[in-house]
Design a protein around this motif. Structure first.
Motif, PDB file in Angstrom:
ATOM      1  N   PHE A 342       0.834  -1.203   0.000  1.00 18.26           N
ATOM      2  CA  PHE A 342       0.000   0.000   0.000  1.00 18.26           C
ATOM      3  C   PHE A 342       0.874   1.262   0.000  1.00 18.26           C
ATOM      4  N   ILE A 343       1.935   1.245   0.778  1.00 19.30           N
ATOM      5  CA  ILE A 343       2.820   2.406   0.846  1.00 19.30           C
ATOM      6  C   ILE A 343       3.463   2.669  -0.511  1.00 19.30           C
ATOM      7  N   GLN A 356       1.402  11.619   0.395  1.00 19.18           N
ATOM      8  CA  GLN A 356       1.190  11.978   1.803  1.00 19.18           C
ATOM      9  C   GLN A 356       0.598  10.816   2.583  1.00 19.18           C
ATOM     10  N   GLY A 357      -0.350  10.119   1.957  1.00 17.98           N
ATOM     11  CA  GLY A 357      -0.911   8.935   2.599  1.00 17.98           C
ATOM     12  C   GLY A 357       0.140   7.870   2.832  1.00 17.98           C
ATOM     13  N   VAL A 423      -6.933   6.797   7.622  1.00 19.12           N
ATOM     14  CA  VAL A 423      -6.614   8.052   6.940  1.00 19.12           C
ATOM     15  C   VAL A 423      -5.515   7.827   5.907  1.00 19.12           C
ATOM     16  N   GLY A 424      -4.458   7.084   6.305  1.00 13.64           N
ATOM     17  CA  GLY A 424      -3.356   6.820   5.384  1.00 13.64           C
ATOM     18  C   GLY A 424      -3.805   6.047   4.160  1.00 13.64           C
ATOM     19  N   GLU A 425      -4.555   4.958   4.373  1.00 12.53           N
ATOM     20  CA  GLU A 425      -5.004   4.153   3.234  1.00 12.53           C
ATOM     21  C   GLU A 425      -6.003   4.911   2.375  1.00 12.53           C
ATOM     22  N   GLY A 431      -5.165   8.885  -4.146  1.00 13.91           N
ATOM     23  CA  GLY A 431      -4.117   9.227  -5.112  1.00 13.91           C
ATOM     24  C   GLY A 431      -4.057   8.248  -6.258  1.00 13.91           C
ATOM     25  N   VAL A 432      -4.219   6.945  -5.975  1.00 13.34           N
ATOM     26  CA  VAL A 432      -4.154   5.937  -7.031  1.00 13.34           C
ATOM     27  C   VAL A 432      -5.380   6.003  -7.925  1.00 13.34           C
ATOM     28  N   PHE A 433      -6.543   6.314  -7.365  1.00 14.90           N
ATOM     29  CA  PHE A 433      -7.749   6.493  -8.187  1.00 14.90           C
ATOM     30  C   PHE A 433      -7.517   7.561  -9.253  1.00 14.90           C
TER      31      PHE A 433
END
Length: 534
Positions: A342-343, A356-357, A423-425, A431-433
């Motif tokens: 995910f990161i 940022q996420g 919040v992070g995910e 961002g990926v969307f």
């Protein structure tokens, strides 16, 4: 605030001083200093054990580094977009290598995470006896200084030096104090994988300095801020990018470069694994943000889809294997592969929100994985030494405090709404969307899978029928000293993630700006050619 070098070298200095004091004390017949909370009550009924000189000074150094890191976090203003507290000394003038350190939005909370996890891991280590404690604590503290150096380095050669230095103490910590059987095999695997990656990174770093000097027509330099203004050709960026990517993906680890992970996780002492999984695995992700995206933006855009596919494979593979495992330690290990996927996904969305996420998730994952591993060790103590979830269970009502802490950590791991991990995910997927819709939709299944392995671990360890060798007892005072501070930070980050988001925003936008422009360039040109750019 004092110079950064004090925080950087303080742990190693305390580790060395502790070894010397302990050696002199042993020769003088003085071995122990003060009492330290132990993880469980001894046969004599005392919940304390003697604290050695080396362990005591290591604890002092780690707590002092933590206090300094908190000071730097408090001192860092959200309005800062550049470096603060800069130390810049020419180290090797002929090669343009500087001893340059600095704090920015990318590393300020990573410093807090590193010092916090090392501090609680040293507390945990002091609750048990070690063979050759002087060497153990010296290597442990040297590892902390190496990690802090990699985070603070603002010179590419200096970063590589600290990145490689991290391997040395962990080689000894696993090889000398790892669990049998398998510690030798695990050490060899870790060294081979990491050393190959480090050699590739060294070659890439040298090539960056030399090619930048040739193409820019100036003197060779490895200072990151200078290299950003000496862009390399696209062809040079692409092969250098692949070398750095290999080194960072091995360190994280990411699928399919995770071959060292099962043996390494099984062999490491739990206190060592807490900082290895909580901190060291993030250095690779941090390197992508700090070095790869700013210095090789065209290559980052070119290989964006490849990196997103690697991240997606890590999410799916890590999640599926995590809920098929019965070894609690490996469940945590494979879940970490998924979380680091995910990161990576957020970083290579090449979008400021996704990045940022990713940065926030680095901190969040470190905060949950360290206590999760420590809880696994506590459960194994109550299950006759076994870390198999099938041999645990049934102690939730007999140890409600342990069960509550475990539940909070498990819910944070699966990114339940209201947690910092959520919040992070959320920012990562947002961002990926924007970048790759199809990959984002598939990656969302990783969120669902996380709930499967996290809840499965909790339910089987706490609510199943009591195992035949399980002893139902509550956590001790020493265990609480390890878990409660991290739990408090987890809850704080859930309630107020803006603290990290506001301080990282400017630095993250700066880090991804060039790569984001290169990635969105063709679409912008297409819009302009059809009239959409008017």
């Amino acid at each position: 605030m004092p110079p950064l070098s004090i925080m950087l070298w303080l742990p190693a200095a305390c580790g060395l001083l502790g070894a010397l004091v302990s050696l002199l004390g042993r020769r003088a017949g003085v071995v122990e200093l003060v009492e330290m909370p132990s993880g469980q009550t001894s046969k004599q009924g005392s919940p304390f054990r003697r604290l050695s000189a080396s362990g005591g000074l290591a604890l002092l150094g780690s707590l002092a580094a933590l206090a300094l890191a908190i000071g730097y976090i408090a001192d860092y203003s959200p309005s800062h977009h550049g470096l603060t507290h800069v130390t810049d000394v020419v180290w090797i003038s002929e090669l343009g290598i500087h001893y340059k350190l600095g704090v920015d939005g990318l590393n300020v909370f990573m410093l807090g995470l590193t010092t916090l996890l090392f501090a609680v891991a040293v507390i945990a280590a002091n609750m048990r006896e070690w063979e050759r404690p002087r060497l153990f604590y010296f290597n442990f503290m040297l590892a902390e200084s190496a990690v802090l150096g990699a985070l603070l380095a603002q010179d590419l050669a200096l970063f590589v030096a600290f990145f490689d230095l991290m391997l040395i103490p962990f080689y000894f910590l696993i090889g000398a104090w790892g669990a049998e059987p398998g510690r030798v095999k695990a050490t060899i695997k870790l060294v081979i994988y990491t050393l190959v990656g480090s050699l590739l990174m060294l070659a890439a770093a040298v090539a960056t300095g030399v090619l930048a000097a040739q193409q820019g027509g100036g003197h060779i330099t490895f200072v990151l801020s200078s290299l950003e203004h000496l862009p390399l050709s696209r062809g040079s960026q692409e092969w250098i990018f692949l070398f750095f990517a290999a080194a960072f993906l091995v360190k994280m680890p990411a699928f399919p470069l995770h071959g060292w992970m099962p043996d390494g996780y099984k062999a490491m002492p739990i206190e060592v694994l807490m900082v290895f999984s909580g901190v060291l695995s993030k250095i690779g992700a941090y390197g992508f943000l700090k070095i790869v995206l700013p210095l090789y933006p065209q290559a980052s855009a070119h290989f964006q889809t490849l990196m997103l596919l690697i991240a997606l494979a890590s999410i799916l593979y890590g999640s599926v294997v995590a809920f098929t495992q019965t070894d609690a330690r490996l469940i945590v290990g494979y879940s970490s592969i998924a979380q680091l996927g995910f990161i990576t996904l957020g970083i290579f969305s090449l979008d400021p929100q996704g990045a940022q996420g990713a940065l926030l998730q680095m901190v969040n994952h470190g905060l949950v994985v360290a206590p999760l591993l420590f809880i696994v060790a506590l459960l194994a103590q109550r299950a006759g030494g076994s870390e198999d979830v099938r041999e645990m269970g049934g102690i939730a009502f007999r140890a409600p405090l342990l069960a509550t802490i475990f539940l909070v950590v498990a819910l944070a791991t699966l990114a339940i709404p209201g947690s910092g991990n959520f919040v992070g995910e959320f920012l990562i997927l947002l961002g990926v969307f924007k970048a790759k819709l199809a990959i984002a939709i598939i990656a969302f299944t990783g969120v669902v899978l996380a709930s499967v392995y996290a809840l499965r671990l909790f339910i089987r360890a706490m609510h199943n029928r009591v195992g035949k060798d399980v002893e139902s007892r509550e956590i001790g005072f020493g265990d609480g000293v390890v878990l409660v501070p991290v739990l408090a930070v987890i809850l704080f980050m859930a309630l107020y993630p803006q603290l990290a988001l506001h301080r990282s925003e400017g630095s993250v936008k700066s880090a991804v700006a060039s790569a984001h422009a290169d990635a969105s360039g063709p679409e912008t040109d297409k819009l302009a050619s059809t009239g959409g750019g008017k």
